[in-house]
Design a protein around this motif. Structure first.
Motif, PDB file in Angstrom:
ATOM      1  N   TYR A   1       0.830  -1.201   0.000  1.00 50.93           N
ATOM      2  CA  TYR A   1       0.000   0.000   0.000  1.00 50.93           C
ATOM      3  C   TYR A   1       0.868   1.256   0.000  1.00 50.93           C
ATOM      4  O   TYR A   1       0.570   2.243  -0.690  1.00 50.93           O
ATOM      5  N   ARG A   2       1.959   1.216   0.773  1.00 50.80           N
ATOM      6  CA  ARG A   2       2.876   2.365   0.781  1.00 50.80           C
ATOM      7  C   ARG A   2       3.484   2.577  -0.603  1.00 50.80           C
ATOM      8  O   ARG A   2       3.618   3.714  -1.074  1.00 50.80           O
ATOM      9  N   ALA A   3       3.872   1.480  -1.239  1.00 56.50           N
ATOM     10  CA  ALA A   3       4.475   1.570  -2.569  1.00 56.50           C
ATOM     11  C   ALA A   3       3.491   2.165  -3.572  1.00 56.50           C
ATOM     12  O   ALA A   3       3.860   3.035  -4.380  1.00 56.50           O
ATOM     13  N   ILE A   4       2.244   1.704  -3.533  1.00 59.38           N
ATOM     14  CA  ILE A   4       1.232   2.240  -4.452  1.00 59.38           C
ATOM     15  C   ILE A   4       1.028   3.731  -4.207  1.00 59.38           C
ATOM     16  O   ILE A   4       0.899   4.530  -5.149  1.00 59.38           O
ATOM     17  N   ASP A   5       1.038   4.127  -2.935  1.00 57.52           N
ATOM     18  CA  ASP A   5       0.882   5.546  -2.615  1.00 57.52           C
ATOM     19  C   ASP A   5       2.050   6.357  -3.178  1.00 57.52           C
ATOM     20  O   ASP A   5       1.859   7.458  -3.716  1.00 57.52           O
TER      21      ASP A   5
ATOM     22  N   PHE B   1      -5.529  -2.761  -8.090  1.00 57.11           N
ATOM     23  CA  PHE B   1      -4.821  -3.101  -6.848  1.00 57.11           C
ATOM     24  C   PHE B   1      -5.772  -3.033  -5.653  1.00 57.11           C
ATOM     25  O   PHE B   1      -5.799  -3.937  -4.809  1.00 57.11           O
ATOM     26  N   ASP B   2      -6.540  -1.955  -5.568  1.00 56.68           N
ATOM     27  CA  ASP B   2      -7.470  -1.797  -4.444  1.00 56.68           C
ATOM     28  C   ASP B   2      -8.487  -2.936  -4.399  1.00 56.68           C
ATOM     29  O   ASP B   2      -8.817  -3.443  -3.316  1.00 56.68           O
ATOM     30  N   LEU B   3      -8.989  -3.345  -5.558  1.00 50.23           N
ATOM     31  CA  LEU B   3      -9.961  -4.437  -5.604  1.00 50.23           C
ATOM     32  C   LEU B   3      -9.347  -5.754  -5.136  1.00 50.23           C
ATOM     33  O   LEU B   3      -9.964  -6.520  -4.387  1.00 50.23           O
ATOM     34  N   LYS B   4      -8.115  -6.028  -5.581  1.00 47.00           N
ATOM     35  CA  LYS B   4      -7.452  -7.282  -5.211  1.00 47.00           C
ATOM     36  C   LYS B   4      -7.166  -7.352  -3.715  1.00 47.00           C
ATOM     37  O   LYS B   4      -7.212  -8.431  -3.115  1.00 47.00           O
ATOM     38  N   HIS B   5      -6.862  -6.215  -3.115  1.00 47.12           N
ATOM     39  CA  HIS B   5      -6.424  -6.216  -1.720  1.00 47.12           C
ATOM     40  C   HIS B   5      -7.507  -5.780  -0.739  1.00 47.12           C
ATOM     41  O   HIS B   5      -7.261  -5.732   0.461  1.00 47.12           O
ATOM     42  N   LYS B   6      -8.690  -5.450  -1.246  1.00 44.08           N
ATOM     43  CA  LYS B   6      -9.727  -4.894  -0.369  1.00 44.08           C
ATOM     44  C   LYS B   6     -10.105  -5.851   0.759  1.00 44.08           C
ATOM     45  O   LYS B   6     -10.260  -5.440   1.911  1.00 44.08           O
ATOM     46  N   PHE B   7     -10.239  -7.140   0.444  1.00 38.31           N
ATOM     47  CA  PHE B   7     -10.656  -8.100   1.465  1.00 38.31           C
ATOM     48  C   PHE B   7      -9.645  -8.127   2.608  1.00 38.31           C
ATOM     49  O   PHE B   7     -10.010  -8.015   3.787  1.00 38.31           O
ATOM     50  N   LEU B   8      -8.352  -8.267   2.267  1.00 38.24           N
ATOM     51  CA  LEU B   8      -7.318  -8.289   3.299  1.00 38.24           C
ATOM     52  C   LEU B   8      -7.245  -6.960   4.035  1.00 38.24           C
ATOM     53  O   LEU B   8      -7.070  -6.913   5.256  1.00 38.24           O
ATOM     54  N   TYR B   9      -7.364  -5.880   3.285  1.00 38.42           N
ATOM     55  CA  TYR B   9      -7.322  -4.546   3.880  1.00 38.42           C
ATOM     56  C   TYR B   9      -8.405  -4.380   4.945  1.00 38.42           C
ATOM     57  O   TYR B   9      -8.155  -3.901   6.056  1.00 38.42           O
ATOM     58  N   ASP B  10      -9.613  -4.805   4.603  1.00 33.97           N
ATOM     59  CA  ASP B  10     -10.730  -4.677   5.547  1.00 33.97           C
ATOM     60  C   ASP B  10     -10.546  -5.594   6.748  1.00 33.97           C
ATOM     61  O   ASP B  10     -10.788  -5.207   7.897  1.00 33.97           O
ATOM     62  N   LYS B  11     -10.127  -6.837   6.501  1.00 35.91           N
ATOM     63  CA  LYS B  11      -9.994  -7.807   7.588  1.00 35.91           C
ATOM     64  C   LYS B  11      -8.866  -7.430   8.555  1.00 35.91           C
ATOM     65  O   LYS B  11      -8.966  -7.641   9.760  1.00 35.91           O
ATOM     66  N   LEU B  12      -7.783  -6.894   8.015  1.00 34.91           N
ATOM     67  CA  LEU B  12      -6.640  -6.540   8.864  1.00 34.91           C
ATOM     68  C   LEU B  12      -6.802  -5.167   9.504  1.00 34.91           C
ATOM     69  O   LEU B  12      -6.009  -4.779  10.356  1.00 34.91           O
ATOM     70  N   GLU B  13      -7.829  -4.434   9.076  1.00 34.64           N
ATOM     71  CA  GLU B  13      -8.118  -3.112   9.627  1.00 34.64           C
ATOM     72  C   GLU B  13      -6.873  -2.224   9.590  1.00 34.64           C
ATOM     73  O   GLU B  13      -6.493  -1.586  10.569  1.00 34.64           O
ATOM     74  N   LEU B  14      -6.225  -2.202   8.445  1.00 35.26           N
ATOM     75  CA  LEU B  14      -5.039  -1.365   8.292  1.00 35.26           C
ATOM     76  C   LEU B  14      -5.436   0.108   8.367  1.00 35.26           C
ATOM     77  O   LEU B  14      -6.486   0.511   7.880  1.00 35.26           O
ATOM     78  N   GLU B  15      -4.561   0.905   8.971  1.00 30.88           N
ATOM     79  CA  GLU B  15      -4.817   2.340   9.073  1.00 30.88           C
ATOM     80  C   GLU B  15      -4.218   3.013   7.845  1.00 30.88           C
ATOM     81  O   GLU B  15      -3.019   3.281   7.787  1.00 30.88           O
ATOM     82  N   LYS B  16      -5.057   3.298   6.872  1.00 30.42           N
ATOM     83  CA  LYS B  16      -4.563   3.773   5.580  1.00 30.42           C
ATOM     84  C   LYS B  16      -3.814   5.093   5.700  1.00 30.42           C
ATOM     85  O   LYS B  16      -2.837   5.334   4.994  1.00 30.42           O
ATOM     86  N   ILE B  17      -4.246   5.933   6.605  1.00 30.32           N
ATOM     87  CA  ILE B  17      -3.596   7.236   6.722  1.00 30.32           C
ATOM     88  C   ILE B  17      -2.124   7.094   7.127  1.00 30.32           C
ATOM     89  O   ILE B  17      -1.269   7.890   6.757  1.00 30.32           O
TER      90      ILE B  17
END
Length: 661
Positions: free
Chosen positions: A429-433, A613-629
């Motif tokens: 996620y950092r790399a994509i940003d 990328f967001d679609l592929k990782h959305k499930f993991l992102y939501d489950k892991l409750e990553l702090e996007k900010i």
């Protein structure tokens, strides 16, 4: 004959810590202290393997007052030239440098030219090593020669030509590299037999230059990691004004850490042109405009150093593991799955511990290494592992964040693979940003070759998993084919391609071999500058790549498939690309413009790739409750993004090259 105000025996006793290396360095420092910009060391040898001539020549202001030789602990340079008390201290200020020659020579002679009232005068001073408390002085006469001093040494002993040629450069690198870099705008140099002491090629482990904008001021920073520790100079930062003058220096926060991370930071800016620059006052007056700029600069320097040290310690921790293996410090582990897990867990914790506190490892002998590693292994295997942090906290000084980091490391080692996976997702996620910054923020001034290309060749997972990078940017098709064959079959053939476009260069060339059905997937990516709109010209370039590949049998086995990607920020206003996509729509694939047999061409906008990328990782992102900010990065230039690229765990292996042997 005149006397120096201390006995010869007293002089030798006072200078007993000097050897011939440090003695020669003292004469060089004396030259620089006398405002020299050029120092030349001349050494000649005779047919008997002895040094027949040794001279140190400088273009400084000369020795204006010979009476200073009578005062052993006083230097004319200190009294007349002065220096900022905030910079590293003057060398040779006590007058000791001129008498250290007794370590390697029977006598020394100073031929010096100085200026007085617009005229130049020359005289000589001679001192013998067995009478260091006496010196002879010649008649002074007017001369047309330039100011400066030549120190000649006679009847050389202790030093052989081979010893001099082999070792003197290494010593001078450690002694003067920082000083030459500090005065690089003034073209300071040290020469040995008229050849420059090339510290930049031989003594810099790595360096990086950054621009940092703070308010109305631009700061040019150069971070240098030295190959070895400097002789007497701590790791420091140096402030330099627009004239190239060093006006302030202070130690960094990373000295005496036991990790050999020897470094210097050089900061140039008109901010330091102020007539009265008092960093101490600025450090106190935090609420003034200049105070805020100063504090922000120091924070930026410290953060950059911390980032670079983390990378250094990470690499060094791998070396510590290798060293422990060579010393047989590890317990014996069986080859079963459980023991290999325990082994990996122990190694990972040692690496983490080293990165938190390298001093623990700095002076262990072989037996101590074995005891220490076995002790850690016993604790990790027991139910008392959580208490290990408390024990280490009592033994070594760790701040709260370090203790917390180590404690967390112990808690999660049994879940190491899960944690590494979470970190990998976070770093992706950092790399994509960061990539979004490069392609969407024009103020960063990112270009295709130096920034976007370099970033993507380190993060080619964007185009799929388990790929190998065959080539990136430079190699032409013949070299790409050689690497491709070597990667797939281990062969090193002589390759010749007969095609008018064979010298074109693919930005990214990837290959993936799937073992389950032996199929080979190939990906070629063409990246375009963010300002270039994708149209017929750009698409034709990709088709030329495909044309070269189509005509080579080695690229066209029945189990091979090829995907070509043209990527940019937007499509050309002539809508050529949109029409091509519409024309290939019946294939049912988004962004497809061409599909024949095993060949496909896609044209994508960066925004499409990011959405995928967001679609592929959305499930993991939501489950892991990553702090996007917290995963977003604040950068001020494209160079800054590239400079930190290897601190991200999502970085992939570099392009494959064919070994020479």
């Amino acid at each position: 004959m005149k006397n120096i105000q201390i006995t010869s025996l007293g002089i030798i006793k006072a200078l007993k810590h000097h050897n011939y290396f440090s003695s020669i360095a003292e004469y060089i420092w004396n030259g620089f202290d006398a405002k020299a910009t050029q120092i030349n060391i001349l050494m000649q040898s005779d047919d008997y393997g002895r040094i027949s001539e040794l001279k140190i020549i400088d273009n400084g202001c000369g020795i204006a007052d010979s009476s200073r030789f009578t005062l052993f602990y006083e230097s004319n340079k200190q009294l007349t030239l002065g220096t900022s008390k905030n910079l590293s201290a003057i060398h040779g200020t006590n007058g000791i440098g001129r008498l250290t020659f007794f370590n390697f020579s029977s006598s020394a002679q100073w031929d010096t030219v100085y200026q007085k009232e617009g005229r130049n005068y020359k005289y000589s001073i001679t001192i013998k090593s067995n009478k260091l408390d006496n010196y002879d002085i010649s008649e002074e006469r007017e001369t047309d020669e330039q100011t400066g001093t030549i120190v000649s040494f006679y009847d050389i002993h202790t030093i052989t030509p081979d010893d001099f040629n082999t070792n003197i450069k290494d010593y001078l690198y450690r002694e003067f590299s920082w000083f030459l870099e500090l005065n690089s705008m003034k073209n300071f140099s040290i020469k040995i037999n008229n050849s420059d002491l090339n510290y930049r090629d031989n003594f810099i482990s790595d360096s990086i230059e950054l621009e940092h904008k703070n308010g109305e001021y631009l700061f040019n920073l150069k971070f240098i990691h030295w190959v070895q520790s400097l002789n007497k100079e701590y790791s420091r930062y140096y402030f330099i004004n627009s004239k190239g003058e060093g006006i302030y220096s202070n130690t960094t926060t990373l000295n005496n850490k036991g990790d050999n991370f020897s470094h210097s930071v050089f900061v140039k800016s008109v901010f330091f042109n102020q007539e009265h620059f008092f960093p101490y006052e600025l450090s106190v007056l935090k609420n003034t405009p200049n105070g805020q700029i100063y504090h922000s600069l120091i924070r930026f320097i410290n953060q950059q150093l911390q980032n670079r040290r983390k990378l250094f310690l990470k690499t060094k921790s791998d070396q510590i593991i290798e060293e422990f293996r060579r010393n047989n410090a590890f317990p014996k582990f069986s080859n079963n799955t459980w023991d290999q897990h325990r082994k990996n867990e122990l190694e990972d914790f040692i690496k983490e511990l080293y990165q938190v506190e390298p001093k623990i490892f700095s002076s262990l002998n072989t037996e101590q290494k074995k005891v220490f590693v076995h002790f850690l292994n016993l604790i990790l295997d027991s139910d008392e592992r959580n208490k290990l942090v408390d024990v280490l906290g009592e033994i070594i000084k760790l701040d709260s964040s370090e203790l917390e980091h180590l404690s967390e490391s112990l808690k999660i080692t049994k879940l190491a693979n899960i944690i590494k996976t979470v970190r990998l997702i976070e770093d992706r996620y950092r790399a994509i940003d960061q990539l979004k910054n490069l392609v969407f923020r024009p103020e960063l001034e990112a270009n295709e070759r130096d920034h976007i290309q370099k970033f993507v060749e380190n993060h080619y997972w964007i185009f799929g998993e388990q790929y190998h990078l065959v080539t990136a940017a430079e190699p032409k098709f013949e070299e790409a084919l050689r690497r491709y064959i070597y990667l797939l079959r281990g062969e090193k053939p002589v390759v010749s391609i007969d095609h008018p476009d064979k010298n074109k260069e693919m930005d990214i060339f990837l290959v993936r071999q799937l073992l389950n059905n032996s199929s080979i997937n190939n990906v070629v990516v063409e990246l375009k500058h963010p300002k270039i709109k994708l149209g017929s010209k750009e698409l034709e370039q990709v088709k030329k790549y495909m044309g070269v590949i189509l005509e080579e049998d080695e690229f066209n086995a029945s189990n091979m498939s090829w995907e070509f990607y043209l990527i940019g920020n937007d499509f050309h206003q002539d809508k050529y690309v949109e029409r091509e996509i519409q024309n290939a729509k019946f294939h049912g694939e988004k962004s497809l413009v061409y599909s024949v047999n095993n060949y496909k061409i896609y044209v994508k906008k960066w925004s499409e790739l990011f959405a995928e990328f967001d679609l592929k990782h959305k499930f993991l992102y939501d489950k892991l409750e990553l702090e996007k900010i917290k995963l977003n990065t604040d950068v001020t230039s494209a160079n800054e993004v590239i400079s930190h690229i290897h601190s991200n765990s999502a970085v992939q292996p570099p392009q494959r090259v064919i070994p020479e042997n």
